[in-house]
Design a protein around this motif. Sequence first.
Motif, PDB file in Angstrom:
ATOM      1  N   GLY A 119       0.853  -0.705  -0.099  1.00 28.89           N
ATOM      2  CA  GLY A 119      -0.066  -0.087   0.182  1.00 28.89           C
ATOM      3  C   GLY A 119       0.254   1.386  -0.346  1.00 28.89           C
ATOM      4  N   LEU A 120       1.880   1.079  -0.592  1.00 27.89           N
ATOM      5  CA  LEU A 120       3.062   2.254  -0.166  1.00 27.89           C
ATOM      6  C   LEU A 120       3.034   3.250  -1.920  1.00 27.89           C
ATOM      7  CD1 LEU A 120       6.325   1.218   0.450  1.00 27.89           C
ATOM      8  CD2 LEU A 120       4.679   2.310   1.939  1.00 27.89           C
ATOM      9  N   ARG A 121       2.998   4.661  -1.975  1.00 27.81           N
ATOM     10  CA  ARG A 121       2.895   4.882  -3.094  1.00 27.81           C
ATOM     11  C   ARG A 121       4.326   5.400  -3.416  1.00 27.81           C
ATOM     12  NH1 ARG A 121       0.190   8.163   0.092  1.00 27.81           N
ATOM     13  NH2 ARG A 121       2.547   9.343   1.428  1.00 27.81           N
ATOM     14  N   VAL A 122       4.531   4.744  -4.751  1.00 28.09           N
ATOM     15  CA  VAL A 122       5.841   3.814  -5.246  1.00 28.09           C
ATOM     16  C   VAL A 122       5.585   4.892  -6.603  1.00 28.09           C
ATOM     17  CG1 VAL A 122       7.320   2.154  -5.758  1.00 28.09           C
ATOM     18  CG2 VAL A 122       6.104   1.393  -4.272  1.00 28.09           C
ATOM     19  N   ARG A 123       6.983   5.362  -7.537  1.00 27.20           N
ATOM     20  CA  ARG A 123       7.245   5.777  -8.431  1.00 27.20           C
ATOM     21  C   ARG A 123       8.128   5.005  -9.257  1.00 27.20           C
ATOM     22  NH1 ARG A 123       7.666   5.625 -13.293  1.00 27.20           N
ATOM     23  NH2 ARG A 123       7.981   7.632 -14.259  1.00 27.20           N
ATOM     24  N   THR A 124       8.211   3.495  -9.970  1.00 26.81           N
ATOM     25  CA  THR A 124       8.900   3.217 -10.620  1.00 26.81           C
ATOM     26  C   THR A 124       9.352   3.364 -12.229  1.00 26.81           C
ATOM     27  OG1 THR A 124       8.425   1.409  -9.224  1.00 26.81           O
ATOM     28  CG2 THR A 124      10.359   0.540 -10.798  1.00 26.81           C
ATOM     29  N   GLN A 125      11.190   3.166 -12.523  1.00 29.88           N
ATOM     30  CA  GLN A 125      11.724   3.534 -13.566  1.00 29.88           C
ATOM     31  C   GLN A 125      12.655   2.590 -13.898  1.00 29.88           C
ATOM     32  OE1 GLN A 125      13.517   6.971 -14.389  1.00 29.88           O
ATOM     33  NE2 GLN A 125      11.710   7.348 -16.217  1.00 29.88           N
ATOM     34  N   GLY A 126      12.074   1.930 -15.483  1.00 30.04           N
ATOM     35  CA  GLY A 126      13.196   0.645 -15.734  1.00 30.04           C
ATOM     36  C   GLY A 126      14.220   1.162 -16.208  1.00 30.04           C
ATOM     37  N   VAL A 127      15.272   0.951 -16.570  1.00 30.68           N
ATOM     38  CA  VAL A 127      16.359   1.917 -17.689  1.00 30.68           C
ATOM     39  C   VAL A 127      16.912   0.898 -19.038  1.00 30.68           C
ATOM     40  CG1 VAL A 127      18.067   2.712 -17.792  1.00 30.68           C
ATOM     41  CG2 VAL A 127      16.784   4.027 -16.034  1.00 30.68           C
ATOM     42  N   PHE A 164       9.319   2.822 -18.242  1.00 28.94           N
ATOM     43  CA  PHE A 164      10.297   2.303 -18.837  1.00 28.94           C
ATOM     44  C   PHE A 164      11.401   3.621 -19.760  1.00 28.94           C
ATOM     45  CE2 PHE A 164       7.971  -0.953 -17.193  1.00 28.94           C
ATOM     46  CZ  PHE A 164       9.043  -2.260 -16.443  1.00 28.94           C
ATOM     47  N   VAL A 165      12.220   3.640 -19.635  1.00 27.45           N
ATOM     48  CA  VAL A 165      12.856   4.981 -20.847  1.00 27.45           C
ATOM     49  C   VAL A 165      14.069   3.774 -21.010  1.00 27.45           C
ATOM     50  CG1 VAL A 165      12.141   6.481 -19.709  1.00 27.45           C
ATOM     51  CG2 VAL A 165      14.238   5.344 -19.044  1.00 27.45           C
ATOM     52  N   GLN A 166      14.072   4.179 -22.398  1.00 25.13           N
ATOM     53  CA  GLN A 166      15.794   3.776 -23.539  1.00 25.13           C
ATOM     54  C   GLN A 166      17.132   4.620 -22.741  1.00 25.13           C
ATOM     55  OE1 GLN A 166      17.920   5.205 -25.758  1.00 25.13           O
ATOM     56  NE2 GLN A 166      18.957   2.997 -25.918  1.00 25.13           N
ATOM     57  N   GLY A 167      18.305   4.233 -22.596  1.00 22.75           N
ATOM     58  CA  GLY A 167      19.401   4.723 -22.297  1.00 22.75           C
ATOM     59  C   GLY A 167      20.179   3.745 -21.299  1.00 22.75           C
ATOM     60  N   TYR A 168      21.380   4.313 -20.969  1.00 18.43           N
ATOM     61  CA  TYR A 168      22.452   3.152 -20.991  1.00 18.43           C
ATOM     62  C   TYR A 168      22.502   3.822 -19.069  1.00 18.43           C
ATOM     63  CZ  TYR A 168      24.293   2.606 -25.712  1.00 18.43           C
ATOM     64  OH  TYR A 168      23.976   1.900 -26.536  1.00 18.43           O
ATOM     65  N   ILE A 169      23.101   2.939 -18.493  1.00 16.21           N
ATOM     66  CA  ILE A 169      23.198   3.539 -16.623  1.00 16.21           C
ATOM     67  C   ILE A 169      24.026   4.704 -16.709  1.00 16.21           C
ATOM     68  CG2 ILE A 169      24.143   2.108 -14.831  1.00 16.21           C
ATOM     69  CD1 ILE A 169      23.643  -0.815 -15.791  1.00 16.21           C
ATOM     70  N   SER A 170      24.978   4.875 -17.160  1.00 21.17           N
ATOM     71  CA  SER A 170      26.043   5.843 -16.847  1.00 21.17           C
ATOM     72  C   SER A 170      25.111   7.356 -17.161  1.00 21.17           C
ATOM     73  CB  SER A 170      26.489   5.915 -17.830  1.00 21.17           C
ATOM     74  OG  SER A 170      26.617   5.608 -19.534  1.00 21.17           O
ATOM     75  N   GLU A 171      23.990   7.031 -18.517  1.00 26.51           N
ATOM     76  CA  GLU A 171      23.340   8.781 -18.379  1.00 26.51           C
ATOM     77  C   GLU A 171      22.548   8.588 -17.167  1.00 26.51           C
ATOM     78  OE1 GLU A 171      22.081   7.109 -21.806  1.00 26.51           O
ATOM     79  OE2 GLU A 171      23.043   8.231 -22.403  1.00 26.51           O
ATOM     80  N   ALA A 172      21.189   7.599 -17.152  1.00 25.18           N
ATOM     81  CA  ALA A 172      20.650   7.547 -16.258  1.00 25.18           C
ATOM     82  C   ALA A 172      21.405   7.887 -14.114  1.00 25.18           C
ATOM     83  CB  ALA A 172      20.098   6.084 -15.792  1.00 25.18           C
ATOM     84  N   LEU A 173      22.334   7.513 -14.591  1.00 30.42           N
ATOM     85  CA  LEU A 173      23.608   7.858 -13.349  1.00 30.42           C
ATOM     86  C   LEU A 173      23.479   9.857 -13.241  1.00 30.42           C
ATOM     87  CD1 LEU A 173      25.493   5.392 -12.579  1.00 30.42           C
ATOM     88  CD2 LEU A 173      23.655   5.240 -10.593  1.00 30.42           C
ATOM     89  N   ALA A 174      23.669  10.017 -13.941  1.00 32.58           N
ATOM     90  CA  ALA A 174      24.015  11.357 -14.489  1.00 32.58           C
ATOM     91  C   ALA A 174      22.643  12.582 -14.096  1.00 32.58           C
ATOM     92  CB  ALA A 174      24.793  11.708 -15.687  1.00 32.58           C
ATOM     93  N   ARG A 175      21.714  11.768 -14.129  1.00 32.43           N
ATOM     94  CA  ARG A 175      20.114  12.304 -14.304  1.00 32.43           C
ATOM     95  C   ARG A 175      19.710  12.672 -12.710  1.00 32.43           C
ATOM     96  NH1 ARG A 175      18.414   9.715 -19.499  1.00 32.43           N
ATOM     97  NH2 ARG A 175      17.537   8.124 -18.264  1.00 32.43           N
ATOM     98  N   ILE A 176      20.151  11.657 -11.468  1.00 28.44           N
ATOM     99  CA  ILE A 176      19.897  11.221 -10.443  1.00 28.44           C
ATOM    100  C   ILE A 176      19.844  12.684  -9.975  1.00 28.44           C
ATOM    101  CG2 ILE A 176      19.644  10.671  -8.500  1.00 28.44           C
ATOM    102  CD1 ILE A 176      19.898   7.746  -9.647  1.00 28.44           C
ATOM    103  N   PRO A 177      19.525  13.655  -8.964  1.00 26.91           N
ATOM    104  CA  PRO A 177      19.824  14.385  -8.359  1.00 26.91           C
ATOM    105  C   PRO A 177      20.270  14.259  -7.249  1.00 26.91           C
ATOM    106  CG  PRO A 177      17.394  14.353  -8.170  1.00 26.91           C
ATOM    107  CD  PRO A 177      17.559  13.679  -9.374  1.00 26.91           C
TER     108      PRO A 177
END
Length: 178
Positions: A119-127, A164-177
């Motif tokens: 019962g949690l509010r969850v925002r999940t994204q697959g890369v 889900f989004v298309q991308g590389y792990i390194s790109e996804a890491l760079a977008r994390i605040p």
Amino acid sequence: GKKPWLQRVGKGPTFETATVEKHDRAKTVPVKKDALFLQLLGITNEQGEPRPGKSDKLKQIQQFVSVVNRAVEDSGLGRELRLDNKMSHGTRALRLVDMGCGKGYLTFAAHCHLSDVCGLRVRTQGVEVRQQLVDDTNEWSQQLDIAPAGDVDGHEVDETGLSFVQGYISEALARIPG
């Protein structure tokens, strides 16, 4: 003479007939075998039985969700982010990112368990780097009605859901605040 090393004491064995206990008790598992996402991803059939060659994947999913569940419980986030918690006013969601998610087996499992069961509010994204897998997993998320709600000028309206989004792990890491 000498005493024998072994001597008979008493009248013989005193054990009773062994009671046979059944070992086919129902196991407690975090993800129900008939969960719709398992069927959609081809892990189980309509009866909740693993499809040929998918038993190990089902076990992996069960173990993974157990670990995620314990981590959320131990962190205290479970209490803070529950859908029925009036103190948080629905403004925060647990953020999960699965980098290199592939077909999203574990992504779907974690999201569905935390949102539906806990019962949690969850925002999940697959890369995922492979666009076809991104397209397939987003379609499945839509079919399960767990994709983020709405889209206004390219921005999601709902902070919860699975996409889900298309991308590389390194790109996804760079977008994390932070």
